[in-house]
Design a protein around this motif. Sequence first.
Motif, PDB file in Angstrom:
ATOM      1  N   LYS A 149      13.809 -12.630 -59.183  1.00  0.00           N
ATOM      2  CA  LYS A 149      12.739 -11.862 -58.012  1.00  0.00           C
ATOM      3  C   LYS A 149      13.644 -11.670 -56.961  1.00  0.00           C
ATOM      4  CE  LYS A 149       8.548 -12.479 -55.590  1.00  0.00           C
ATOM      5  NZ  LYS A 149       7.571 -13.460 -55.261  1.00  0.00           N
ATOM      6  N   TRP A 150      14.523 -12.470 -56.456  1.00  0.00           N
ATOM      7  CA  TRP A 150      15.255 -12.320 -55.321  1.00  0.00           C
ATOM      8  C   TRP A 150      16.083 -11.025 -55.456  1.00  0.00           C
ATOM      9  CZ3 TRP A 150      20.525 -14.229 -55.537  1.00  0.00           C
ATOM     10  CH2 TRP A 150      21.266 -14.065 -54.517  1.00  0.00           C
ATOM     11  N   LEU A 151      17.117 -10.940 -56.575  1.00  0.00           N
ATOM     12  CA  LEU A 151      17.818  -9.942 -56.849  1.00  0.00           C
ATOM     13  C   LEU A 151      17.212  -8.561 -57.076  1.00  0.00           C
ATOM     14  CD1 LEU A 151      20.898 -11.312 -58.711  1.00  0.00           C
ATOM     15  CD2 LEU A 151      20.763 -10.933 -56.060  1.00  0.00           C
ATOM     16  N   GLN A 152      15.904  -8.542 -57.676  1.00  0.00           N
ATOM     17  CA  GLN A 152      15.207  -7.552 -57.857  1.00  0.00           C
ATOM     18  C   GLN A 152      14.757  -6.852 -56.783  1.00  0.00           C
ATOM     19  OE1 GLN A 152      12.693  -8.657 -61.352  1.00  0.00           O
ATOM     20  NE2 GLN A 152      14.329  -8.534 -62.835  1.00  0.00           N
ATOM     21  N   GLU A 153      14.067  -7.577 -55.815  1.00  0.00           N
ATOM     22  CA  GLU A 153      13.455  -7.537 -54.671  1.00  0.00           C
ATOM     23  C   GLU A 153      14.205  -6.974 -53.348  1.00  0.00           C
ATOM     24  OE1 GLU A 153      10.250  -9.504 -53.855  1.00  0.00           O
ATOM     25  OE2 GLU A 153       8.977  -9.104 -55.720  1.00  0.00           O
ATOM     26  N   ASP A 154      15.505  -7.758 -53.500  1.00  0.00           N
ATOM     27  CA  ASP A 154      16.130  -7.728 -52.149  1.00  0.00           C
ATOM     28  C   ASP A 154      17.327  -6.482 -52.151  1.00  0.00           C
ATOM     29  OD1 ASP A 154      17.666  -8.133 -49.907  1.00  0.00           O
ATOM     30  OD2 ASP A 154      18.284 -10.068 -50.089  1.00  0.00           O
ATOM     31  N   LYS A 155      16.889  -5.288 -51.652  1.00  0.00           N
ATOM     32  CA  LYS A 155      17.761  -4.321 -51.651  1.00  0.00           C
ATOM     33  C   LYS A 155      19.064  -4.159 -50.722  1.00  0.00           C
ATOM     34  CE  LYS A 155      14.829  -2.475 -54.722  1.00  0.00           C
ATOM     35  NZ  LYS A 155      15.017  -2.698 -56.301  1.00  0.00           N
ATOM     36  N   ASN A 156      18.895  -5.357 -49.912  1.00  0.00           N
ATOM     37  CA  ASN A 156      20.255  -5.430 -49.064  1.00  0.00           C
ATOM     38  C   ASN A 156      21.212  -6.317 -49.697  1.00  0.00           C
ATOM     39  OD1 ASN A 156      18.841  -3.865 -46.846  1.00  0.00           O
ATOM     40  ND2 ASN A 156      17.369  -5.769 -46.592  1.00  0.00           N
ATOM     41  N   THR A 157      21.048  -6.741 -50.691  1.00  0.00           N
ATOM     42  CA  THR A 157      22.516  -7.504 -51.169  1.00  0.00           C
ATOM     43  C   THR A 157      22.946  -7.015 -52.553  1.00  0.00           C
ATOM     44  OG1 THR A 157      23.076  -9.570 -52.009  1.00  0.00           O
ATOM     45  CG2 THR A 157      20.750  -8.984 -52.713  1.00  0.00           C
ATOM     46  N   THR A 158      24.444  -7.144 -52.457  1.00  0.00           N
ATOM     47  CA  THR A 158      24.923  -6.567 -53.496  1.00  0.00           C
ATOM     48  C   THR A 158      25.588  -7.608 -54.532  1.00  0.00           C
ATOM     49  OG1 THR A 158      26.963  -6.420 -52.382  1.00  0.00           O
ATOM     50  CG2 THR A 158      26.043  -4.393 -52.568  1.00  0.00           C
ATOM     51  N   ASN A 159      24.982  -9.090 -54.403  1.00  0.00           N
ATOM     52  CA  ASN A 159      25.255 -10.123 -54.988  1.00  0.00           C
ATOM     53  C   ASN A 159      24.846 -10.088 -56.472  1.00  0.00           C
ATOM     54  OD1 ASN A 159      26.486 -11.162 -52.538  1.00  0.00           O
ATOM     55  ND2 ASN A 159      25.804 -13.133 -53.057  1.00  0.00           N
ATOM     56  N   LYS A 160      25.866 -10.792 -57.557  1.00  0.00           N
ATOM     57  CA  LYS A 160      25.285 -10.830 -58.955  1.00  0.00           C
ATOM     58  C   LYS A 160      24.700 -11.945 -59.230  1.00  0.00           C
ATOM     59  CE  LYS A 160      27.615  -6.841 -59.941  1.00  0.00           C
ATOM     60  NZ  LYS A 160      28.047  -6.559 -58.742  1.00  0.00           N
ATOM     61  N   ALA A 161      24.787 -13.038 -58.017  1.00  0.00           N
ATOM     62  CA  ALA A 161      24.013 -14.519 -58.125  1.00  0.00           C
ATOM     63  C   ALA A 161      24.237 -15.092 -56.727  1.00  0.00           C
ATOM     64  CB  ALA A 161      25.109 -15.288 -59.272  1.00  0.00           C
ATOM     65  N   PRO A 162      23.729 -16.117 -56.597  1.00  0.00           N
ATOM     66  CA  PRO A 162      23.775 -16.829 -55.253  1.00  0.00           C
ATOM     67  C   PRO A 162      25.308 -17.118 -55.005  1.00  0.00           C
ATOM     68  CG  PRO A 162      21.868 -17.708 -56.421  1.00  0.00           C
ATOM     69  CD  PRO A 162      22.793 -16.731 -57.421  1.00  0.00           C
ATOM     70  N   ASP A 163      25.713 -17.047 -53.797  1.00  0.00           N
ATOM     71  CA  ASP A 163      27.083 -17.472 -53.082  1.00  0.00           C
ATOM     72  C   ASP A 163      27.336 -18.912 -53.601  1.00  0.00           C
ATOM     73  OD1 ASP A 163      27.496 -14.846 -52.405  1.00  0.00           O
ATOM     74  OD2 ASP A 163      26.849 -15.566 -50.211  1.00  0.00           O
ATOM     75  N   THR A 164      26.489 -19.778 -53.900  1.00  0.00           N
ATOM     76  CA  THR A 164      26.815 -21.185 -54.351  1.00  0.00           C
ATOM     77  C   THR A 164      27.279 -21.381 -55.767  1.00  0.00           C
ATOM     78  OG1 THR A 164      24.376 -21.542 -54.735  1.00  0.00           O
ATOM     79  CG2 THR A 164      25.258 -22.352 -52.697  1.00  0.00           C
ATOM     80  N   CYS A 165      27.342 -20.120 -56.426  1.00  0.00           N
ATOM     81  CA  CYS A 165      27.758 -20.110 -57.960  1.00  0.00           C
ATOM     82  C   CYS A 165      29.478 -19.741 -57.773  1.00  0.00           C
ATOM     83  CB  CYS A 165      27.300 -18.914 -58.864  1.00  0.00           C
ATOM     84  SG  CYS A 165      25.490 -19.062 -59.185  1.00  0.00           S
ATOM     85  N   CYS A 166      29.891 -19.661 -56.573  1.00  0.00           N
ATOM     86  CA  CYS A 166      31.320 -19.277 -56.607  1.00  0.00           C
ATOM     87  C   CYS A 166      32.119 -20.567 -56.495  1.00  0.00           C
ATOM     88  CB  CYS A 166      31.550 -18.407 -55.291  1.00  0.00           C
ATOM     89  SG  CYS A 166      30.735 -16.907 -55.186  1.00  0.00           S
ATOM     90  N   MET A 167      33.423 -20.376 -57.376  1.00  0.00           N
ATOM     91  CA  MET A 167      34.243 -21.492 -57.392  1.00  0.00           C
ATOM     92  C   MET A 167      34.733 -21.818 -55.972  1.00  0.00           C
ATOM     93  SD  MET A 167      36.329 -20.644 -60.790  1.00  0.00           S
ATOM     94  CE  MET A 167      35.481 -20.038 -62.404  1.00  0.00           C
TER      95      MET A 167
END
Length: 234
Positions: A149-167
């Motif tokens: 729901k977050w990525l579908q509704e937040d038009k201000n982010t270009t993330n593919k996932a939360p930043d906590t997924c990053c190595m």
Amino acid sequence: MIIFYCTPDPKLTGCAFLAIGLWILFAKHSYASLLGSSTYPIATFLMIGIGGFIIFSGIMGCGGARSENRCLLVLYAVFLLLIFLVEAISGVLAYMYEGIIREELSRNLNDTMMKNYKYDVHLTQAVDDMQQNFLCCGAVSFKDWQKSKWLQEDKNTTNKAPDTCCMSYSLGCAEDDHPSNIYYEGCSPKLAKYTKESLMIIGGIGLGLCCVQIFGVIFSCCLVRKIKDKVYKY
């Protein structure tokens, strides 16, 4: 003889239950809100409650033994029977839930994360902590986040996932979903393993130490009979 009946000290058992229950609560309850079931928290709180009640009952039982008060000893025996039943229930509950935890997580974790991330502060923190600590992303895989729901509704982010997924965590690091940048493995198997370990502790202690209460019941009943025989002699 009185000392003998107090030697299987229930207060020590109660302290053990209380200490382990509090340890599980504060050290292993970080992700309880993600499980989609209240069984795990109930088993933990049962353990804490049992510990406190055992301590109270132990003090009362030893007091009854020292004063040779039959009423206190009978009440103590009844309390021990109740404790035995609750301990057994807590242990069985933990083992039963341990057997279905993975299936339940697969069914509920993804739904919980996709609907509540960024909309529920507590759940968002739990998800972020889980992904960072377990080195994982999403419930089954990182692709789960594409339906969030977050990525579908937040038009201000270009993330593919939360930043906590990053190595290597940094703000906006999850704009790139290359496998060298974010974790592809889902969190569900790791959370299931983590939760199972806690449930095995609860189940093992609950079923193991409940046997101690049986000895307490036997000893208190023997002492009640001894006091009764002593009264009749007079």
